[in-house]
Design a protein around this motif. Sequence first.
Motif, PDB file in Angstrom:
ATOM      1  N   ASP A 154       5.056  -9.257  -0.309  1.00  0.00           N
ATOM      2  CA  ASP A 154       5.628  -8.975  -1.544  1.00  0.00           C
ATOM      3  C   ASP A 154       4.848  -7.938  -2.277  1.00  0.00           C
ATOM      4  O   ASP A 154       4.389  -8.451  -3.550  1.00  0.00           O
ATOM      5  CB  ASP A 154       5.689 -10.504  -2.359  1.00  0.00           C
ATOM      6  CG  ASP A 154       6.811 -10.359  -3.490  1.00  0.00           C
ATOM      7  OD1 ASP A 154       7.411  -9.460  -3.490  1.00  0.00           O
ATOM      8  OD2 ASP A 154       6.643 -11.217  -4.462  1.00  0.00           O
ATOM      9  N   ILE A 155       5.009  -6.949  -1.743  1.00  0.00           N
ATOM     10  CA  ILE A 155       4.079  -5.861  -2.403  1.00  0.00           C
ATOM     11  C   ILE A 155       4.949  -5.384  -3.725  1.00  0.00           C
ATOM     12  O   ILE A 155       6.109  -4.943  -3.404  1.00  0.00           O
ATOM     13  CB  ILE A 155       4.072  -4.872  -1.480  1.00  0.00           C
ATOM     14  CG1 ILE A 155       2.990  -5.017  -0.189  1.00  0.00           C
ATOM     15  CG2 ILE A 155       3.280  -3.482  -2.119  1.00  0.00           C
ATOM     16  CD1 ILE A 155       3.089  -4.244   0.846  1.00  0.00           C
ATOM     17  N   PRO A 156       4.105  -5.108  -4.799  1.00  0.00           N
ATOM     18  CA  PRO A 156       4.728  -4.608  -5.984  1.00  0.00           C
ATOM     19  C   PRO A 156       4.577  -3.160  -5.667  1.00  0.00           C
ATOM     20  O   PRO A 156       3.697  -2.478  -6.141  1.00  0.00           O
ATOM     21  CB  PRO A 156       3.753  -5.333  -7.106  1.00  0.00           C
ATOM     22  CG  PRO A 156       2.301  -5.493  -6.398  1.00  0.00           C
ATOM     23  CD  PRO A 156       2.916  -5.796  -5.101  1.00  0.00           C
ATOM     24  N   ILE A 157       5.669  -2.579  -5.323  1.00  0.00           N
ATOM     25  CA  ILE A 157       5.783  -1.185  -4.817  1.00  0.00           C
ATOM     26  C   ILE A 157       5.615  -0.242  -6.013  1.00  0.00           C
ATOM     27  O   ILE A 157       4.893   0.923  -5.638  1.00  0.00           O
ATOM     28  CB  ILE A 157       7.130  -1.126  -4.355  1.00  0.00           C
ATOM     29  CG1 ILE A 157       7.111   0.284  -3.108  1.00  0.00           C
ATOM     30  CG2 ILE A 157       8.131  -1.025  -4.874  1.00  0.00           C
ATOM     31  CD1 ILE A 157       5.847   0.007  -1.757  1.00  0.00           C
ATOM     32  N   ALA A 158       5.988  -0.492  -7.045  1.00  0.00           N
ATOM     33  CA  ALA A 158       5.815   0.419  -8.224  1.00  0.00           C
ATOM     34  C   ALA A 158       4.604   0.650  -8.484  1.00  0.00           C
ATOM     35  O   ALA A 158       3.971   1.686  -8.805  1.00  0.00           O
ATOM     36  CB  ALA A 158       6.796  -0.158  -9.551  1.00  0.00           C
ATOM     37  N   ARG A 159       3.787  -0.553  -8.582  1.00  0.00           N
ATOM     38  CA  ARG A 159       2.273  -0.570  -9.134  1.00  0.00           C
ATOM     39  C   ARG A 159       1.283   0.082  -7.894  1.00  0.00           C
ATOM     40  O   ARG A 159       0.763   0.899  -8.204  1.00  0.00           O
ATOM     41  CB  ARG A 159       1.985  -1.857  -9.465  1.00  0.00           C
ATOM     42  CG  ARG A 159       0.632  -2.018 -10.031  1.00  0.00           C
ATOM     43  CD  ARG A 159       0.192  -3.612 -10.401  1.00  0.00           C
ATOM     44  NE  ARG A 159      -0.625  -4.023  -9.078  1.00  0.00           N
ATOM     45  CZ  ARG A 159      -0.777  -5.377  -9.101  1.00  0.00           C
ATOM     46  NH1 ARG A 159      -0.294  -6.256 -10.114  1.00  0.00           N
ATOM     47  NH2 ARG A 159      -1.706  -5.958  -7.939  1.00  0.00           N
ATOM     48  N   ILE A 160       1.831  -0.296  -6.767  1.00  0.00           N
ATOM     49  CA  ILE A 160       1.005   0.220  -5.738  1.00  0.00           C
ATOM     50  C   ILE A 160       1.252   1.817  -5.478  1.00  0.00           C
ATOM     51  O   ILE A 160       0.357   2.614  -5.296  1.00  0.00           O
ATOM     52  CB  ILE A 160       1.342  -0.603  -4.151  1.00  0.00           C
ATOM     53  CG1 ILE A 160       0.954  -2.004  -4.520  1.00  0.00           C
ATOM     54  CG2 ILE A 160       0.853   0.382  -3.039  1.00  0.00           C
ATOM     55  CD1 ILE A 160      -0.517  -1.993  -4.135  1.00  0.00           C
ATOM     56  N   THR A 161       2.471   2.138  -5.760  1.00  0.00           N
ATOM     57  CA  THR A 161       2.682   3.544  -5.588  1.00  0.00           C
ATOM     58  C   THR A 161       2.094   4.544  -6.681  1.00  0.00           C
ATOM     59  O   THR A 161       1.326   5.600  -6.323  1.00  0.00           O
ATOM     60  CB  THR A 161       4.263   3.647  -5.873  1.00  0.00           C
ATOM     61  OG1 THR A 161       4.879   3.180  -4.642  1.00  0.00           O
ATOM     62  CG2 THR A 161       4.469   5.401  -5.677  1.00  0.00           C
ATOM     63  N   ARG A 162       2.094   3.900  -8.040  1.00  0.00           N
ATOM     64  CA  ARG A 162       1.353   4.516  -9.011  1.00  0.00           C
ATOM     65  C   ARG A 162      -0.142   4.859  -8.701  1.00  0.00           C
ATOM     66  O   ARG A 162      -0.673   5.689  -8.861  1.00  0.00           O
ATOM     67  CB  ARG A 162       1.498   3.804 -10.383  1.00  0.00           C
ATOM     68  CG  ARG A 162       1.013   4.478 -11.575  1.00  0.00           C
ATOM     69  CD  ARG A 162       1.083   3.485 -12.935  1.00  0.00           C
ATOM     70  NE  ARG A 162       0.333   2.395 -12.806  1.00  0.00           N
ATOM     71  CZ  ARG A 162       1.032   1.372 -12.780  1.00  0.00           C
ATOM     72  NH1 ARG A 162       2.246   1.150 -12.565  1.00  0.00           N
ATOM     73  NH2 ARG A 162       0.252  -0.146 -12.484  1.00  0.00           N
ATOM     74  N   GLU A 163      -1.015   3.593  -8.205  1.00  0.00           N
ATOM     75  CA  GLU A 163      -2.088   3.673  -8.029  1.00  0.00           C
ATOM     76  C   GLU A 163      -2.574   4.528  -6.967  1.00  0.00           C
ATOM     77  O   GLU A 163      -3.426   5.318  -6.756  1.00  0.00           O
ATOM     78  CB  GLU A 163      -2.694   1.995  -7.775  1.00  0.00           C
ATOM     79  CG  GLU A 163      -2.619   1.265  -8.941  1.00  0.00           C
ATOM     80  CD  GLU A 163      -3.668   0.128  -8.632  1.00  0.00           C
ATOM     81  OE1 GLU A 163      -4.851   0.057  -8.037  1.00  0.00           O
ATOM     82  OE2 GLU A 163      -3.221  -0.938  -8.982  1.00  0.00           O
ATOM     83  N   TYR A 164      -1.681   4.515  -5.920  1.00  0.00           N
ATOM     84  CA  TYR A 164      -1.999   5.361  -4.436  1.00  0.00           C
ATOM     85  C   TYR A 164      -1.947   6.930  -4.879  1.00  0.00           C
ATOM     86  O   TYR A 164      -2.934   7.542  -4.761  1.00  0.00           O
ATOM     87  CB  TYR A 164      -0.819   5.246  -3.536  1.00  0.00           C
ATOM     88  CG  TYR A 164      -0.924   5.879  -2.288  1.00  0.00           C
ATOM     89  CD1 TYR A 164      -1.750   5.348  -1.171  1.00  0.00           C
ATOM     90  CD2 TYR A 164      -0.461   7.156  -2.273  1.00  0.00           C
ATOM     91  CE1 TYR A 164      -1.699   6.091   0.011  1.00  0.00           C
ATOM     92  CE2 TYR A 164      -0.550   7.974  -0.935  1.00  0.00           C
ATOM     93  CZ  TYR A 164      -1.232   7.261  -0.050  1.00  0.00           C
ATOM     94  OH  TYR A 164      -1.074   8.058   1.040  1.00  0.00           O
ATOM     95  N   LEU A 165      -0.906   7.161  -5.751  1.00  0.00           N
ATOM     96  CA  LEU A 165      -0.684   8.473  -6.225  1.00  0.00           C
ATOM     97  C   LEU A 165      -1.915   8.982  -7.273  1.00  0.00           C
ATOM     98  O   LEU A 165      -2.290  10.118  -7.043  1.00  0.00           O
ATOM     99  CB  LEU A 165       0.472   8.868  -7.051  1.00  0.00           C
ATOM    100  CG  LEU A 165       1.825   8.750  -6.362  1.00  0.00           C
ATOM    101  CD1 LEU A 165       2.988   8.716  -7.041  1.00  0.00           C
ATOM    102  CD2 LEU A 165       1.624   9.816  -5.131  1.00  0.00           C
ATOM    103  N   GLU A 166      -2.508   7.890  -8.180  1.00  0.00           N
ATOM    104  CA  GLU A 166      -3.566   8.190  -8.839  1.00  0.00           C
ATOM    105  C   GLU A 166      -4.890   8.591  -7.824  1.00  0.00           C
ATOM    106  O   GLU A 166      -5.642   9.456  -8.221  1.00  0.00           O
ATOM    107  CB  GLU A 166      -4.196   6.969  -9.788  1.00  0.00           C
ATOM    108  CG  GLU A 166      -2.976   6.981 -10.876  1.00  0.00           C
ATOM    109  CD  GLU A 166      -3.424   5.793 -11.729  1.00  0.00           C
ATOM    110  OE1 GLU A 166      -4.126   4.892 -11.235  1.00  0.00           O
ATOM    111  OE2 GLU A 166      -2.486   5.385 -12.683  1.00  0.00           O
ATOM    112  N   TYR A 167      -5.040   7.889  -6.847  1.00  0.00           N
ATOM    113  CA  TYR A 167      -6.174   8.065  -6.064  1.00  0.00           C
ATOM    114  C   TYR A 167      -5.954   9.243  -5.219  1.00  0.00           C
ATOM    115  O   TYR A 167      -6.954  10.186  -4.992  1.00  0.00           O
ATOM    116  CB  TYR A 167      -6.333   7.042  -5.199  1.00  0.00           C
ATOM    117  CG  TYR A 167      -7.099   5.798  -5.478  1.00  0.00           C
ATOM    118  CD1 TYR A 167      -8.489   5.732  -4.806  1.00  0.00           C
ATOM    119  CD2 TYR A 167      -6.848   4.848  -6.438  1.00  0.00           C
ATOM    120  CE1 TYR A 167      -9.312   4.466  -5.335  1.00  0.00           C
ATOM    121  CE2 TYR A 167      -7.677   3.830  -7.191  1.00  0.00           C
ATOM    122  CZ  TYR A 167      -8.903   3.807  -6.356  1.00  0.00           C
ATOM    123  OH  TYR A 167      -9.900   2.747  -6.930  1.00  0.00           O
TER     124      TYR A 167
END
Length: 243
Positions: A33-46
């Motif tokens: 149940d991955i919170p895709i919006a949050r994970i995408t934001r953090e991934y792009l930040e890194y």
Amino acid sequence: MSLENYNIELDVFEGPMDLLLYFIKRDEINIYDIPIARITREYLEYLDLMQTLNLRVAGEFIAMASTLMQIKARMLLPRFSNPEDENVEDPRSELVRKLVEYQQFKELGEELRQLEGKSIGHFPRRPDLSQIDTSVDAEEVLQKVTLFDILAAFKKVLDRLPEGPAEHQVNKLEVSIKEQTAYIYSHFIKKSKIRFSELAGGIQKRIVLIVTFLAILEMIRTQQIRVYQEGVFDDFTLEKVES
């Protein structure tokens, strides 16, 4: 002199799956149940942070960013109820399947490494004891620190500094990697170990902090220092490697 002159490559640099699993483990996220919006934001930040530091970002990282944004877009689309189509696939399903599969392979690899260690114990060779470095703490060596752990500690310190001016200014670089390498070595005069947060505590400019971090990566690559963590997701410690 420009930061574009420096491209750092490290053996501990892992793939996009490792970065996603890092987020999941750090935040104790349910992998199904991955919170895709949050994970995408953090991934792009890194990803942006890696590019800011001129770390060589492989194409697979860019491809994963595209995949995450595509999944995010599909998640935002309205879902119309249709009695004849009850089994609409979750847009995250394929990513979850790949993550679970990748995690299983990593765990299997770790088990094989442990079996290898046990086998070596059963079939000992004659070791050359003169080559053993007795000054190395075994617990520190076994505490693996990935590039993502180092980036996380760096990001915490970077986020505390004020943002630069909104307008773009072209200024001469005030500091070099050579100067910051000397700055790091100056902290080893009285002690052999220092925490990264302590090292960065006296730095007030973002560009100086970035160049200092690049100096740390270069010193790791050339084996001038080693780094380790005392706890998971904790600040990391730098230790001078005696020549």
